[in-house]
Design a protein around this motif. Structure first.
Motif, short mmCIF file in Angstrom:
data_model
loop_
_atom_site.label_atom_id
_atom_site.label_comp_id
_atom_site.label_asym_id
_atom_site.label_seq_id
_atom_site.Cartn_x
_atom_site.Cartn_y
_atom_site.Cartn_z
N HIS A 9 92.98 52.02 41.52
CA HIS A 9 93.36 51.11 42.60
C HIS A 9 92.17 51.02 43.54
CE1 HIS A 9 97.63 51.06 41.55
NE2 HIS A 9 97.44 52.33 41.22
N ARG A 11 90.34 48.81 46.96
CA ARG A 11 90.57 47.91 48.09
C ARG A 11 89.35 47.01 48.26
NH1 ARG A 11 95.04 49.43 50.84
NH2 ARG A 11 95.65 51.61 50.68
N ASP A 13 88.34 42.97 50.22
CA ASP A 13 88.89 41.88 51.01
C ASP A 13 89.21 40.68 50.11
OD1 ASP A 13 86.55 39.70 51.41
OD2 ASP A 13 85.68 41.71 51.43
N GLU A 17 87.42 39.21 46.54
CA GLU A 17 88.17 39.19 45.29
C GLU A 17 88.23 37.78 44.71
OE1 GLU A 17 92.53 40.25 43.36
OE2 GLU A 17 92.32 40.14 45.54
#
Length: 93
Positions: A9, A11, A13, A17
């Motif tokens: 997983h 992260r 923004d 992406e």
């Protein structure tokens, strides 16, 4: 039998992406494909598959200018002729 897999997983923004998805789609790759490729190269080469460096003063100034322009949502030039004149003055053809 296939090798066991892990789920990662990350992260990032939304804008990054979305841009990556468009670029990777043009290459025929999914986000998962790209991450697997990068991780494979890191594991194989014991290094990142791209060069990292600190930008010089001129590049930093250009990056700051680009960020300022993007925040203001306007261009540096009022029209294409002004842009071309600036490029010609700088000796860029």
């Amino acid at each position: 039998m296939t090798a066991p897999t892990s789920v990662l997983h990350i992260r990032v923004d939304d804008e990054t992406e979305a841009g990556a998805v468009v670029a990777l789609d043009a290459l025929g790759l999914s986000m998962s494909d790209a991450v697997r490729l990068v991780l494979h190269r890191v594991a194989t080469d014991r290094a990142l598959p791209f060069e990292l460096g600190v930008p010089n003063a001129e590049t930093r100034a250009a990056m700051e200018e680009a960020e300022t322009i993007a925040r203001r949502h306007r261009s540096r030039f009022t029209n294409a002729d002004a842009l071309i004149a600036d490029l010609e003055d700088a000796g860029i053809r």
